[in-house]
Design a protein around this motif. Structure first.
Motif, PDB file in Angstrom:
ATOM      1  N   SER A  25      37.417  48.928  16.263  1.00 19.31           N
ATOM      2  CA  SER A  25      38.350  50.011  16.597  1.00 19.31           C
ATOM      3  C   SER A  25      37.851  51.369  16.134  1.00 19.31           C
ATOM      4  O   SER A  25      37.992  52.361  16.837  1.00 19.31           O
ATOM      5  CB  SER A  25      39.719  49.753  15.961  1.00 19.31           C
ATOM      6  N   TYR A  84      36.786  50.226   7.444  1.00 21.23           N
ATOM      7  CA  TYR A  84      36.122  51.541   7.313  1.00 21.23           C
ATOM      8  C   TYR A  84      34.726  51.479   6.689  1.00 21.23           C
ATOM      9  O   TYR A  84      34.116  52.518   6.439  1.00 21.23           O
ATOM     10  CB  TYR A  84      37.011  52.498   6.493  1.00 21.23           C
ATOM     11  N   VAL A 113      41.652  43.845  13.700  1.00 19.53           N
ATOM     12  CA  VAL A 113      42.161  43.444  12.374  1.00 19.53           C
ATOM     13  C   VAL A 113      43.643  43.086  12.452  1.00 19.53           C
ATOM     14  O   VAL A 113      44.087  42.084  11.876  1.00 19.53           O
ATOM     15  CB  VAL A 113      41.933  44.564  11.341  1.00 19.53           C
ATOM     16  N   SER A 114      44.419  43.878  13.186  1.00 25.87           N
ATOM     17  CA  SER A 114      45.869  43.644  13.233  1.00 25.87           C
ATOM     18  C   SER A 114      46.148  42.233  13.730  1.00 25.87           C
ATOM     19  O   SER A 114      46.927  41.474  13.130  1.00 25.87           O
ATOM     20  CB  SER A 114      46.556  44.647  14.165  1.00 25.87           C
ATOM     21  N   GLY A 156      46.089  58.138  12.549  1.00 26.64           N
ATOM     22  CA  GLY A 156      44.747  57.744  12.104  1.00 26.64           C
ATOM     23  C   GLY A 156      43.949  57.151  13.253  1.00 26.64           C
ATOM     24  O   GLY A 156      43.403  56.056  13.133  1.00 26.64           O
ATOM     25  N   TYR A 207      46.185  40.893  -0.191  1.00 26.41           N
ATOM     26  CA  TYR A 207      45.675  41.795   0.851  1.00 26.41           C
ATOM     27  C   TYR A 207      45.203  43.090   0.202  1.00 26.41           C
ATOM     28  O   TYR A 207      45.951  43.721  -0.558  1.00 26.41           O
ATOM     29  CB  TYR A 207      46.774  42.100   1.875  1.00 26.41           C
TER      30      TYR A 207
HETATM   31  C1  LIG Z   1      43.214  49.564   6.916  1.00 25.08           C
HETATM   32  C2  LIG Z   1      43.391  49.313   8.374  1.00 25.08           C
HETATM   33  N1  LIG Z   1      43.374  48.068   8.832  1.00 25.08           N
HETATM   34  C3  LIG Z   1      43.518  47.789  10.139  1.00 25.08           C
HETATM   35  C4  LIG Z   1      43.711  48.790  11.069  1.00 25.08           C
HETATM   36  C5  LIG Z   1      43.895  48.416  12.511  1.00 25.08           C
HETATM   37  O1  LIG Z   1      42.750  47.739  12.935  1.00 25.08           O
HETATM   38  P1  LIG Z   1      42.598  47.193  14.418  1.00 25.08           P
HETATM   39  O2  LIG Z   1      42.610  48.350  15.350  1.00 25.08           O
HETATM   40  O3  LIG Z   1      41.280  46.491  14.379  1.00 25.08           O
HETATM   41  O4  LIG Z   1      43.719  46.263  14.664  1.00 25.08           O
HETATM   42  C6  LIG Z   1      43.741  50.109  10.647  1.00 25.08           C
HETATM   43  C7  LIG Z   1      43.976  51.194  11.610  1.00 25.08           C
HETATM   44  O5  LIG Z   1      44.379  52.281  11.287  1.00 25.08           O
HETATM   45  C8  LIG Z   1      43.581  50.376   9.271  1.00 25.08           C
HETATM   46  O6  LIG Z   1      43.599  51.629   8.790  1.00 25.08           O
END
Ligand SMILES: Cc1ncc(COP(=O)(O)O)c(C=O)c1O
Length: 391
Positions: free
Chosen positions: A225, A196, A86-87, A21, A158
């Motif tokens: 991202s 998204y 986000v991670s 993804g 979550y």
């Molecule tokens: C629902 C969701 N949250 C978080 C992420 C990752 O986010 P980031 O790159 O900001 O850490 C993704 C990436 O595929 C995702 O699909």
């Protein structure tokens, strides 16, 4: 040259890789980011200093204005905290809000790699069922009641209500209101993963969860991202000023300063140059075309007893296999036919979803996706031929 990889993506020759993804490489704005980087450095040395813990003021101001333009609701600067995506934001919040052994509620199915972060933090995950319309308020109410009856209170819920990963579903406004009402009544924090939101293709999504309640209990996580570049490792969260301050005062920020500070200056310059809106519009058009290509190819090549929903945004199509087929068991045969995907069970915290798999349409060129769908169709038919007759 180093034999070690520079990037996470690893493509195998001969396989149409629906599993990743990731944004398409050709949609990463190399020239725009080069101009923004030059501007960030031309502004002086601040981009290279330790950053303010909350994030650079210039990015927070740009984000506040951008979020208000996008969503029509003002967000004040004291409610925004700049994250390394986000991670990283989820990991930071788990560190602040939870201890190993705590319980958390998670939408099921949910983004599989968020589940990994929660598991790394030692959380016990309780799934809350979603259906074709998204997270079910009745299932949430039930889960909250059951926990309460056993004297436990979840640290958070979550959920990705807007074009979620893996399903692509966008939760309707009524369910949003019901979910906020339930979590407020139970005093349960909501982690709304909103990565998204800007990538909608048919109609803009309903407002974020915080718009349906007192807002203090919802922590919303956004990211650059998917709308700019994942290599920036840059995102933000919007939450109550108390939560923002808890993040600001955490030891890791006290020691290292604000997260992804240089990338934050680059993104702020990209926004100041007026590039973000046009870029996101371009992404929407490009990903919409890819989604449409994939949906048309699936309709043409997959057997009639497969099923999927057309996502209104995001990166993914969630496909159900014909009855009795298990996607993890099917994967080796699919790969032998030159196509890959992520099996559904990986997204299911409490088990299940083994008859589903996730396809990403973000990475692959349209012609490759059509080829991949054709291979999937052939592989599913081959799996049927191989299956022993029912006893
Ligand atoms: C629902 C969701 N949250 C978080 C992420 C990752 O986010 P980031 O790159 O900001 O850490 C993704 C990436 O595929 C995702 O699909």
């Amino acid at each position: 040259m180093s034999a070690l990889p520079d990037i996470q993506l690893a493509l195998r020759p001969g396989i149409v890789e629906f599993g990743w993804g990731h944004p398409a490489a050709e949609l990463l704005p190399v020239d725009g980011l080069a101009a923004a980087t030059a501007a960030a450095l031309a502004a002086g040395p601040n981009a290279l200093a330790y950053g303010a813990e909350q994030g650079p003021g210039r990015l927070i101001a740009a984000l506040a204005a951008w979020l208000e333009r996008q969503e029509g609701q003002p967000v004040t600067a004291e409610r925004i905290f700049v994250t390394a995506g986000v991670s990283s934001g989820l990991d930071l919040l788990c560190g602040l809000l939870t201890r190993p052994g705590d319980t958390a509620l998670v939408e099921a199915p949910a983004y599989h790699l968020a589940l990994r972060i929660f598991q790394d933090c030692g959380l016990e995950l309780i799934p809350v069922a979603a259906d074709a319309a998204g997270l079910r308020p009745d299932a949430l109410g039930q889960a909250l009641e059951t926990l309460q009856a056993s004297g436990r209170s979840p640290r958070f819920l979550y959920t990705t209500p807007t074009f979620g990963n893996p399903t692509g579903i966008c939760l309707a406004a009524e369910r949003r209101a019901a979910i906020v009402a339930l979590t407020e009544a139970a005093n349960c924090v909501v982690l709304e993963d909103d990565v998204y939101r800007s990538l909608w293709y048919d109609a803009p999504p309903p407002p974020p969860l915080a718009a349906y309640g007192r807002t203090e209990g919802v922590i919303r996580l956004g990211s650059f991202s998917k709308i700019l570049a994942p290599g920036l490792r840059l995102g933000w969260l919007s939450a109550s000023p108390e939560i923002v301050q808890r993040c600001v005062l955490s030891g890791v920020l006290d020691s290292g300063g604000g997260q992804s500070h240089f990338a934050a200056h680059v993104a702020a310059a990209f926004m100041a140059q007026g590039r973000l809106e046009a870029h996101v519009a371009q992404l929407r058009a490009a990903y919409q075309a890819r989604r449409d290509t994939l949906l048309a190819a699936l309709a043409y090549y997959l057997p009639g007893d497969c099923a999927w929903l057309a996502p209104g945004g995001g990166f993914f199509v969630w496909v159900r296999l014909p009855e009795g087929m298990d996607s993890a068991a099917f994967l080796p045969l699919a790969e032998a036919h030159g196509v890959s995907f992520v099996p559904g069970a990986r997204f299911a915290p409490g088990g299940g979803c083994s008859d589903y798999f996730r396809l990403a349409f973000s990475l692959l060129a349209p012609a490759e996706m059509a080829l991949g769908a054709e291979r999937l169709g052939r592989a599913i038919n081959a799996a049927r031929v191989r299956r022993p007759p029912a006893a």
